[in-house]
Design an enzyme around this catalytic site. Sequence first.
Site, PDB file in Angstrom:
ATOM      1  N   HIS A 166       0.845  -1.210   0.000  1.00  7.36           N
ATOM      2  CA  HIS A 166       0.000   0.000   0.000  1.00  7.36           C
ATOM      3  C   HIS A 166       0.882   1.263   0.000  1.00  7.36           C
ATOM      4  O   HIS A 166       0.942   1.949  -0.996  1.00  7.36           O
ATOM      5  CB  HIS A 166      -1.009   0.042   1.160  1.00  7.36           C
ATOM      6  CG  HIS A 166      -1.835  -1.199   1.284  1.00  7.36           C
ATOM      7  ND1 HIS A 166      -2.623  -1.653   0.259  1.00  7.36           N
ATOM      8  CD2 HIS A 166      -1.981  -2.109   2.292  1.00  7.36           C
ATOM      9  CE1 HIS A 166      -3.229  -2.776   0.638  1.00  7.36           C
ATOM     10  NE2 HIS A 166      -2.857  -3.065   1.860  1.00  7.36           N
ATOM     11  N   ASP A 189      -4.896  -8.650  -2.884  1.00  4.53           N
ATOM     12  CA  ASP A 189      -5.124  -8.393  -1.467  1.00  4.53           C
ATOM     13  C   ASP A 189      -6.382  -9.059  -0.919  1.00  4.53           C
ATOM     14  O   ASP A 189      -6.381 -10.250  -0.626  1.00  4.53           O
ATOM     15  CB  ASP A 189      -5.122  -6.870  -1.250  1.00  4.53           C
ATOM     16  CG  ASP A 189      -5.103  -6.458   0.216  1.00  4.53           C
ATOM     17  OD1 ASP A 189      -5.220  -7.325   1.076  1.00  4.53           O
ATOM     18  OD2 ASP A 189      -4.970  -5.259   0.510  1.00  4.53           O
TER      19      ASP A 189
HETATM   20  C1  NGQ Z   1      -5.167  -7.735   6.575  1.00  6.81           C
HETATM   21  N1  NGQ Z   1      -5.956  -5.897   5.249  1.00  6.81           N
HETATM   22  O1  NGQ Z   1      -4.141  -8.087   7.160  1.00  6.81           O
HETATM   23  O2  NGQ Z   1      -5.930  -8.522   6.029  1.00  6.81           O
HETATM   24  C2  NGQ Z   1      -5.474  -6.266   6.537  1.00  6.81           C
HETATM   25  C3  NGQ Z   1      -6.473  -5.956   7.600  1.00  6.81           C
HETATM   26  C4  NGQ Z   1      -5.137  -5.068   9.485  1.00  6.81           C
HETATM   27  C5  NGQ Z   1      -5.602  -4.754   4.707  1.00  6.81           C
HETATM   28  N2  NGQ Z   1      -4.721  -4.030   5.335  1.00  6.81           N
HETATM   29  C6  NGQ Z   1      -5.960  -6.202   8.977  1.00  6.81           C
HETATM   30  N3  NGQ Z   1      -6.115  -4.352   3.574  1.00  6.81           N
HETATM   31  O3  NGQ Z   1      -4.647  -4.263   8.723  1.00  6.81           O
HETATM   32  O4  NGQ Z   1      -4.978  -5.013  10.674  1.00  6.81           O
HETATM   33 ZN    ZN Z   2      -3.016  -7.071   3.082  1.00  7.15          ZN
END
Ligand code: NGQ
Ligand code: ZN
Length: 469
Positions: free
Chosen positions: A278, A329
């Site tokens: 990101h 993702d």
């Molecule tokens: C993840 N997803 O690890 O799946 C994360 C959410 C977080 C994104 N960052 C969980 N899009 O960031 O704590």
């Molecule tokens: Zn992720």
Amino acid sequence: MNHALFAADALLPGGWTRNVRLTWDAAGDIAHVEHDAKPVAGDPVANGPLIPGMVNLHSHAFQRAIAGLTEFRGRSVDGQQDSFWSWRTLMYRFALRLDPAQMEAIALGLYVEMIEAGYTSVCEFHYVHHDADGRPYADDATLALALMRAAHRAGIGLTLLPVLYQTSGFGGTAPGDGQRRFIRSTDSMLRLLERLKPLCDAQGARLGLAPHSLRAVPPEGLRQALAGLDAIDATAPIHIHIAEQTKEVDDCIAWSRQRPVAWLLDHADVNARWCLVHATHMDTDEYARAARSGAVAGLCPTTEANLGDGIFDLPAWRAAGGVWGVGSDSHICVNAAEELLMLEYSQRLATRQRNVVADRGQPHVATAMTLAAVQGGAQAAGRLDPGCVAGLAIGQRADFVVLDAAQPALAGLNAEDMLSSHVFASHRTSAIDAVWVRGEQRASGGRHLLHDSAAAGFVAARTQLLSTT
Ligand code: NGQ
Ligand code: ZN
């Protein structure tokens, strides 16, 4: 088996080339790339332009099963509007129910979809480690092995990135109960990596490490984990989520007086082994410094749009010489061409210009983006050397996609306009005819050989999961 393919047009690292005959060896590595060639009797002939397979540099496979299930206004899970954080609450609830068989079925369905949609490798950012109670499985690698089996069955190239997750916020905040399946000590992570290393080697997969984010890994854990990783493989890839949401930037400043990317650059040896996933919210100085570090920017355009993250400044990144690639993702969309479309469109909307990601050497934006994302994706996957996945060249894996020149959006056009139409003017998957990974044909007529059974297994697993609320 015939280890050759002839294509009237092929996108080589240097650009579009006519009458290309590719051959590869028994290991699936490209042995020759002949230009101005003729097909040899018995050679399969591509039904359209040949393009390199894309690396999907960021995947949480299990999330494919909730794609589409969070698109409604919730009753203020976080007391405010729906946001990334309220989505995360829903996603965690789902993650808590998953069992190993469901993980494998969902991942197999997903990886089959990926191949049909132009991805030939995936970097799996794997953080659901333990059972539903948060206890390690009898074999601690149970869920990692489920993902490895799914990749093997689908035939997709894999970079496995076990995730270190220790805290729920900056400053060592204790993890929440909803995070119990993710949490590991640094030692137990290093033992897991040691166990997985020979298994990955045997499968031709790459093993790396993913400190989840600066929110989830305190400085000491980060330092020890990176040192331990180096002892196992000093070239292994390192991925981290960073600066995706403005709240994370604010919390990081409150904790350290620095923005997250600046903090990371000051406290870790960030280099070309790293993928900054990101990296949406950087200031001018961070864009320049992070680009200079050689790290890949891991852009996930459809997920970033879906979660309301913000818009990465790709012109600033490219001006500083930054490398980038794409990932799907959360898998709200599984389609390599569509990630490129979304990325270019977000830049057009932000800059009010057109063909933003093109450059002087490569004015066709779909061609320029494909070459850049394949190169950056290969670097992020830790697979840049010979035998790896950086495009259609000698020594690289025979990973490629044949577009369908008969698809109405493409028919009768020249090759670079066909790729443009594939990305911008087709239904995207429908313009893919065939896909090879490691010299083996995995999809023909747009379909993976396991299309039906993998889809049925995916649906059954999701149905089961949704009925166990
Ligand atoms: C993840 N997803 O690890 O799946 C994360 C959410 C977080 C994104 N960052 C969980 N899009 O960031 O704590
Ligand atoms: Zn992720």
